[in-house]
Design an enzyme around this catalytic site. Structure first.
Site, PDB file in Angstrom:
ATOM      1  N   HIS A  67       0.297   0.857   4.882  1.00 58.35           N
ATOM      2  CA  HIS A  67      -0.032   0.057   3.701  1.00 58.35           C
ATOM      3  C   HIS A  67      -1.533  -0.143   3.601  1.00 58.35           C
ATOM      4  O   HIS A  67      -2.278   0.268   4.476  1.00 58.35           O
ATOM      5  CB  HIS A  67       0.729  -1.270   3.689  1.00 58.35           C
ATOM      6  CG  HIS A  67       0.418  -2.185   4.840  1.00 58.35           C
ATOM      7  ND1 HIS A  67       0.893  -1.970   6.107  1.00 58.35           N
ATOM      8  CD2 HIS A  67      -0.334  -3.309   4.908  1.00 58.35           C
ATOM      9  CE1 HIS A  67       0.471  -2.933   6.908  1.00 58.35           C
ATOM     10  NE2 HIS A  67      -0.288  -3.759   6.215  1.00 58.35           N
ATOM     11  N   HIS A  69      -3.661  -2.648   3.732  1.00 66.45           N
ATOM     12  CA  HIS A  69      -4.492  -3.650   4.405  1.00 66.45           C
ATOM     13  C   HIS A  69      -5.517  -2.969   5.298  1.00 66.45           C
ATOM     14  O   HIS A  69      -5.243  -1.946   5.926  1.00 66.45           O
ATOM     15  CB  HIS A  69      -3.613  -4.585   5.239  1.00 66.45           C
ATOM     16  CG  HIS A  69      -2.924  -5.614   4.399  1.00 66.45           C
ATOM     17  ND1 HIS A  69      -1.823  -6.318   4.820  1.00 66.45           N
ATOM     18  CD2 HIS A  69      -3.191  -6.044   3.149  1.00 66.45           C
ATOM     19  CE1 HIS A  69      -1.438  -7.141   3.868  1.00 66.45           C
ATOM     20  NE2 HIS A  69      -2.250  -6.990   2.843  1.00 66.45           N
ATOM     21  N   ASP A  71      -6.703  -3.638   8.142  1.00 72.48           N
ATOM     22  CA  ASP A  71      -6.404  -3.426   9.557  1.00 72.48           C
ATOM     23  C   ASP A  71      -5.425  -2.265   9.747  1.00 72.48           C
ATOM     24  O   ASP A  71      -5.021  -1.965  10.863  1.00 72.48           O
ATOM     25  CB  ASP A  71      -5.896  -4.710  10.232  1.00 72.48           C
ATOM     26  CG  ASP A  71      -4.628  -5.241   9.601  1.00 72.48           C
ATOM     27  OD1 ASP A  71      -4.402  -4.974   8.408  1.00 72.48           O
ATOM     28  OD2 ASP A  71      -3.854  -5.945  10.286  1.00 72.48           O
ATOM     29  N   GLU A 202       5.849  -3.901  14.609  1.00 68.00           N
ATOM     30  CA  GLU A 202       4.871  -4.984  14.672  1.00 68.00           C
ATOM     31  C   GLU A 202       5.534  -6.203  15.293  1.00 68.00           C
ATOM     32  O   GLU A 202       6.766  -6.304  15.327  1.00 68.00           O
ATOM     33  CB  GLU A 202       4.386  -5.327  13.263  1.00 68.00           C
ATOM     34  CG  GLU A 202       5.455  -5.948  12.369  1.00 68.00           C
ATOM     35  CD  GLU A 202       4.957  -7.174  11.595  1.00 68.00           C
ATOM     36  OE1 GLU A 202       4.165  -7.952  12.162  1.00 68.00           O
ATOM     37  OE2 GLU A 202       5.355  -7.334  10.435  1.00 68.00           O
ATOM     38  N   HIS A 394       0.743  -4.871  17.424  1.00 69.73           N
ATOM     39  CA  HIS A 394       0.382  -5.804  16.376  1.00 69.73           C
ATOM     40  C   HIS A 394       0.915  -7.204  16.675  1.00 69.73           C
ATOM     41  O   HIS A 394       1.707  -7.758  15.912  1.00 69.73           O
ATOM     42  CB  HIS A 394       0.917  -5.270  15.037  1.00 69.73           C
ATOM     43  CG  HIS A 394       0.215  -5.807  13.832  1.00 69.73           C
ATOM     44  ND1 HIS A 394       0.433  -7.071  13.353  1.00 69.73           N
ATOM     45  CD2 HIS A 394      -0.702  -5.259  13.012  1.00 69.73           C
ATOM     46  CE1 HIS A 394      -0.294  -7.263  12.261  1.00 69.73           C
ATOM     47  NE2 HIS A 394      -1.004  -6.173  12.045  1.00 69.73           N
TER      48      HIS A 394
END
Lengths: 623, 669
Positions: A67, A69, A71, A202, A394
């Protein structure tokens, strides 16, 4: 065969997600993120671990971005344009559309505001995005002849996806960030039941269990309403694109319901442009939002107005006044202003950089809606997918340890939490490929019914009612012959085909035994001097059959008048004095109470046959 | 559904009342007088056929002739390749025995649904005019009525071979459409749908229309690709993804587009040598790269763009002369492309002419186009990434250059109506909906322009509107694979076998190909020669347990294989079965080959047995059996007759030792 998993980022931390997975020789980089908390070399994953020669294009099969983002994608332009990776990159349509906005925004902040040296330029971003192949959900992409990838809906933000990757028989899922509960504008993560060797998930909220989000929404709205009612201003910094849309939908709805007229301003640029994308990509939002597109696109906010300005600038202005309210996102990366505010007690002072320090007296409201799944969601997903192994990334180490133990003890799945730069090997499934003949497949698929009669006499009354008299089994056990020949792939055929192909005939090997049994005269003397009559023989055979039935309950004992058959074992009276199968003591029988039984069977039933022989021989002792 | 069949029906306002209708629009009927047909219309005038000979009834539709003869419960899967290919689906799904799975792409399903809904709602006009149909067989279907029809119409009613009369069906209802849609399973491009565990079904973009697709079907036994009409570089939809169809066992070639325009290819010099011999000396890689270039050259795309530009400039000229433009086009991709072009062209000419899009589903359709970037061609997707709106029609709608109306008689339309104007509307063979009204209105205006897709019997289609003063522009858009390209395509796809439609036989001629091929035709079952074994995956756990024996004669290792066969996601997989069962039901050992008695004797003697051989002869002196008598360690006898050996022994141990010795001299498994 193994899957090798090299963690370059987000190992026991949150930030710069980057995992390089090697499956049967194919190397995939999942995410290429940057760490927002660092400004030095630590902000990027240590790419040198992938290839010492820095020939990344050759050492990686593809990059997959889950995605938009930072990070998860922040280091991508750097990796492609500066480090020189030139291979395929995959991400979903919304990610491809929104990522450049995020990257450009970040670049501007870094260069224009902080005056930092540029890590990558605008052109780099544009060039980088040109290399990206956009994918749709569930679309199966054949990266090359062996590597197959597929995106699944992850919820987290618009376009967020979990990725499935398969090479040969080995398959993994890399979840990226995901949300297992739907929110106002996005649906919940959705994936098929897959056969997986590994799931990399995550674990941001590895130990958090959240209650209903409605309570949290109400609290947020109450705090905002209270603030504006008493003349304050509310600053809602949303680090993540997508949160803005979510909160806008929430506020828009509330404003209409409460008939509020207080203006809502979007920070210009990013949100507005992003909003256009949200409208076009409405198919990637929740079902509810989707269903309304024909009447009114949910991303046409009624109460929104637009002005310029960055949240940090506004924060500087508004923070000193206690009437104002600042909301904080649910998760702030260590080192950011948000993180400092989260742990601070108001009033306080916050140092923005070397020479700027601001007094903070405003109210702080911590938002607790998060687009990340909570621990229950992680457990649910892992349980649903039931992979052979799980890797947690994560997250924060202590919490991850707790979750790891939970996964291992509750689900019995091996779980690991490698740190950055650590590499991990996981064994994989492998199948032997063979060709199967039609006759073999047909024989496997045709039903193999077995009817077992329940002996009602043996059951007590309570069982009689529940147990049916006849039970039907269909145990399809596939039997065939695997043939291996030089320079040919293995082949599975059924027996007849095999014989035919080889041009050989079956050779039957049987065993036989003819033996003498002494039958004591159980009846009255008058019949004793006759030879055993046919009827007597019949009743004797019946007697034996009943006895065998009792002793061999697992077998089907067939009483066929002249003989008894159990599997291939045939038992019959033998009146042939010269029976070739009579070995051993062959004294001519004189005693009329002696009877000969002849048994024959095929090799396969050898053990059974000898049991039967013993059983019949025992007859003389029994009676 | 065969939409051309609509043309035999008369549109609702027949020519007699059309004049009255025209007056309402204050249009003089005098213009009808003495007009000549435009030359480029290529109309043949047939005497007995005129507007009055058309059937005045609610239209019926011709569907697949033998649909009714099928036992629909025998159909397992229905694959829908394009929105147009969906129009007949409710005829099938409303059958109560229908239980098949229907697959279509999301975009096809949505656009197809909108088209069906539009069609159903258009019929309301007929119902109002003729009243509800009372019986299954309307008046016009009676024999005496049919016999009165002109020859041309009779031919359509009965079909060329006179067998199609049974295929006429009254239209389905809105409820049928709704129920039909519930049975459609929607897919994305390249999504794997698994049917019954055995078949993996995937839709791949075909480029013809937004959402249209070809199909890849694969099972453990073989893979089949279905190629429908496909366009390599599409102007609107995502382009033909032919790479995904590579290396299938069978290709079912179902692109009929080239049989319509074939004479054109014959005159074209480019195509003459393209069939294949040119590349025979090159390696297959070279062929492929060359092939890809040939397939993907943008000639076709540019030609298409040129056509669209031509339509635009004709339209602009016509508007300049004070006429209006009517564009009844069924293909949504073309409509979108034309809208884009009009936006540019009208602006550059500094003309402000309203564009109307009139259809009962106009609004839904346009709203839908705005949210499907995933289904569009690269050029439009790039707009998304560069932050522009996908289509100019978003802007055009906002600033009043484009209007969407559900019907010609909507009040809003009457208020905004202004001529000259450009009108887009559904085609429906010029018999249903807005197109009828507008044709009646403009047919006498020599400045007005009708833009039509080729391939329709224009004479019949325009019959109710004659005499026509209106200009007619017929154009053919790319709607399939050109014949010479299909050769290259098949070379790249490397199938083992190709099925061509019978009607392409004469165009295909003798092919020099690596694949085999044959032809299929309607209502004839084709059997494809069987190609290979099924693929079977054996789990490692099971494979580890296998015990191999080497055959004495052949250089071959064999092993008995026993397990549980599962069908998982289109693959056969053999798992280790339940352990208990394996032990409680020992499998029969099978022996084969011939016993060499001397070898057996030696083997027995090695086992410290005292064995002697005896040959038994039958009454006629023929050899009957061989017996080996064992006296030590205990008595036993082995009798060998042809393909059978019997061991007689009283002692279990000796019997087992002997049987092992026999296994040693025979092949066994």
């Amino acid at each position: 065969m193994v899957i090798e998993c090299l963690v370059l980022g987000a190992g026991q931390e949150v930030g710069k997600s980057c995992v390089v997975v090697t499956i049967n020789g194919k190397r995939i980089m999942f995410d290429c993120g940057m760490h927002m908390g660092y400004l030095d070399h630590r902000r990027y994953p240590d790419f040198s671990l992938i290839s010492k020669s820095h020939d990344f294009t050759r050492s990686l099969s593809c990059i997959i971005i889950t995605h938009f983002h930072l990070d998860h994608i922040g280091a991508l332009p750097y990796f492609t344009q500066v480090c020189g990776y030139n291979g395929p990159i995959y991400m979903t349509y919304p990610t491809k559309a929104l990522a450049p906005l995020m990257l450009e925004d970040y670049r501007k902040v870094m260069v224009d505001r902080r005056g930092e040296e540029e890590q990558f330029s605008s052109e780099h971003i544009v060039e980088c995005m040109k290399k990206v192949t956009a994918v749709d959900l569930k679309q199966t992409i054949q990266v090359d002849e062996d590597l197959q990838i597929r995106a699944y809906y992850a919820g987290h933000v618009l376009g967020a996806a979990m990725f499935y990757a398969k090479v040969g028989d080995a398959a993994i899922v890399y979840t990226g960030d995901y949300n297992m509960t739907p929110d106002r504008h996005l649906g919940a993560a959705q994936i098929d039941r897959l056969q997986l060797d590994l799931v990399i998930t995550e674990s941001t909220y590895a130990t958090t269990y959240r209650d209903s989000k409605y309570v949290r929404e109400r609290e947020f709205l109450k705090a905002v309403h209270k603030c504006v009612a008493s003349g304050g201003k509310v600053l809602i910094p949303t680090f993540a694109l997508g949160r803005a849309q979510e909160l806008c939908m929430l506020l828009d709805d509330y404003w209409e319901r409460m008939n509020l007229k207080v203006p809502i301003y979007f920070s210009a640029g990013l949100t507005i442009q992003a909003n256009m994308y949200y409208k076009v990509l409405i198919n990637w939002t929740s079902q509810k939002v989707k269903d309304t597109y024909a009447t009114r696109n949910a991303f046409d906010f009624k109460n929104g107005m637009i002005s310029g300005g960055f949240s940090l600038e506004v924060f500087k202005q508004w923070a000193p006044c206690e009437k104002n309210l600042v909301t904080l996102p649910g998760y702030c990366v260590a080192g950011t202003v948000g993180h400092k505010l989260m742990s601070a007690k108001i009033p306080t002072q916050i140092r923005l950089d070397e020479d700027v320090q601001i007094n903070v007296r405003c109210q702080i409201h911590q938002l607790s809606f998060s687009p990340h799944t909570d621990a229950k969601g992680i457990m649910d997903l892992v349980k649903f997918l039931s992979p052979k192994h799980v890797i947690l990334v994560h997250g924060e180490k202590p919490k991850m340890v707790t979750l790891k133990e939970k996964i291992q003890s509750e689900l019995g799945i091996q779980c690991y939490l490698p740190a950055n730069s650590e590499s991990l090997c996981i064994p994989t499934t492998h199948h032997i490929k063979a060709g199967a003949s039609d006759a073999f497949v047909r024989s496997c698929l045709s039903p193999n019914f077995k009817f077992l009669k329940t002996n009602s006499a043996e059951l007590d009354d309570s069982h009689k009612r529940t147990m049916p008299l006849l039970q039907v089994y269909d145990d399809r056990v596939s039997e065939g012959i695997l043939t291996l020949q030089k320079n040919q792939s293995p082949k599975v055929v059924n027996q007849n085909e095999f014989m035919e192909a080889l041009g050989v005939e079956k050779h039957e090997v049987k065993l036989a035994h003819c033996f003498r049994v002494y039958i004591p005269d159980s009846e009255s003397g008058d019949a004793s001097d006759c030879l055993p009559s046919t009827s007597r023989k019949g009743s004797l055979l019946h007697l034996i059959s009943e006895k065998l039935c009792r002793e061999l309950p697992d077998f089907d004992v067939q009483d066929c008048q002249e003989h008894i058959q159990i599997q291939s074992v045939v038992v019959s009276f033998c009146s042939n004095e010269k029976c070739p199968h009579r070995t051993g003591v062959s004294l001519q029988s004189v005693d009329k109470k002696e009877v000969h039984f002849c048994c024959s069977w095929s090799v396969a039933d050898d053990a059974l046959a000898w049991r039967i022989v013993a059983s019949i021989k025992n007859l003389e002792l029994d009676t | 559904m065969d939409l051309s069949s609509l043309a035999i029906f008369s549109p609702v306002p027949t020519s007699s009342n059309s004049i009255a209708y025209n007056r309402k629009f204050s249009c003089s009927s005098e213009k009808y007088a003495g007009l000549e047909l435009n030359e480029d219309k290529r109309l043949k005038i047939d005497k007995p056929l005129d507007a009055n000979s058309l059937i005045g009834a609610e239209p019926h539709y011709r569907t697949v002739k033998n649909l009714l003869l099928w036992n629909v419960s025998f159909i397992d899967v229905v694959l829908i390749s394009s929105p147009m290919g969906m129009l007949g689906l409710p005829f099938l799904t409303r059958n109560k025995d229908f239980s098949a799975k229907v697959y279509a792409t999301e975009a096809t399903a949505r656009i197809g649904q909108l088209m069906m809904e539009d069609l159903v709602s258009m019929h309301k006009e007929y119902r109002q005019f003729y009243g509800a149909e009372e019986s299954d067989a309307p008046q016009w279907m009676k024999w005496d009525e049919l016999e009165l029809l002109p020859l041309e119409l009779r031919q359509i009613v009965f079909g060329a071979d006179g067998t199609e009369f049974g295929g006429w069906m009254p239209l389905y209802s809105a409820a049928d459409v709704k129920a039909c849609m519930l049975k459609v399973e929607c897919l994305k491009y390249a999504e794997e749908a698994c049917y019954g565990g055995t078949l993996i079904i995937q839709a791949f973009s075909s480029g013809l229309e937004i959402g249209s697709c070809n199909w890849g079907i694969s099972g453990p036994k073989a893979s089949i690709s279905y190629i429908s009409s496909s366009v390599f570089s599409s102007a609107a939809a995502m382009s033909f993804n032919y790479q995904a169809l590579q290396r299938s066992d069978v290709i079912l070639y179902s692109d009929f587009s080239s049989c319509n325009g074939l004479d054109k290819f014959d005159n074209d010099d480019n195509c003459s040598g393209a069939a294949g011999n040119n590349y025979s000396n090159l390696s297959s890689d070279d062929v492929n790269s060359e092939g890809h270039d040939t397939l993907l050259n943008d000639e076709e795309y540019l030609e298409e763009m040129e056509k669209l530009n031509f339509i635009c400039s004709c339209s602009v000229d016509c508007i300049k002369a004070g006429g209006s433009v009517l564009i009844p086009i069924a293909r949504i991709g073309i409509t979108l492309q034309l809208l884009e072009r009009f936006a540019v062209n009208l602006a550059s000419e500094n003309m402000r002419v309203p564009i109307f899009l009139i259809s009962s589903v106009a609004e839904e359709l346009i709203a839908f186009t705005n949210i499907i970037p995933e289904w569009l061609c690269e050029q439009w997707q790039d707009r998304l990434y560069s932050g522009q709106p996908l289509f100019s029609h978003v802007e055009m709608l906002k600033d009043g250059r484009l209007y969407l109306f559900p019907a010609i008689h909507s009040l809003k339309l009457l208020k905004t109506w202004q001529e000259p104007c450009i009108v887009f509307c559904p085609h429906w063979s010029l018999r249903l909906g807005p197109v009828v009204h507008l044709l009646l209105r403009w047919s006498a205006d020599q400045n007005s322009l009708l833009v039509m897709e080729e391939g329709l019997d224009a004479n019949l289609a325009l019959l109710p509107f004659k005499p026509m003063a209106m200009k007619v522009l017929q154009c053919s858009f790319v709607s399939g694979i050109q014949m010479q390209k299909s050769h290259h395509l098949l070379k790249i796809l490397q199938p083992r076998h190709v099925l061509f439609p019978e009607i392409l036989r004469q165009h295909i001629g003798p092919l020099e190909t690596v694949f085999s091929f044959n032809y299929y035709s309607e209502n004839k079952m084709v059997h494809i020669p069987y190609m290979k074994d099924s693929e079977l995956d054996i789990t490692v756990e099971l494979a580890c347990q296998l015990q191999y024996t080497t055959l004495k004669q052949q250089d071959m290792n064999i092993s008995r294989l026993k397990g549980e066969l599962m069908i998982e996601h289109g693959r056969y997989r053999l798992h280790l079965g339940n352990d208990e069962q394996v032990s409680s039901h020992p499998r029969p050992l099978v022996h084969f080959g011939r016993i060499d008695l001397n070898n057996l004797l030696t083997a027995l003697q090695k086992l410290d047995m005292n064995a002697t051989l005896e040959e038994v002869t039958g009454a006629a002196g023929s050899h009957k059996a061989s017996r080996i008598h064992v006296s030590e360690p205990s008595k036993a006898m082995i009798e060998v007759i042809e393909a059978q050996t019997v061991i007689s022994a009283a002692d279990e141990n000796i019997a087992s030792v002997i049987s092992q010795a026999i296994s040693g001299v025979l092949d066994c498994i």
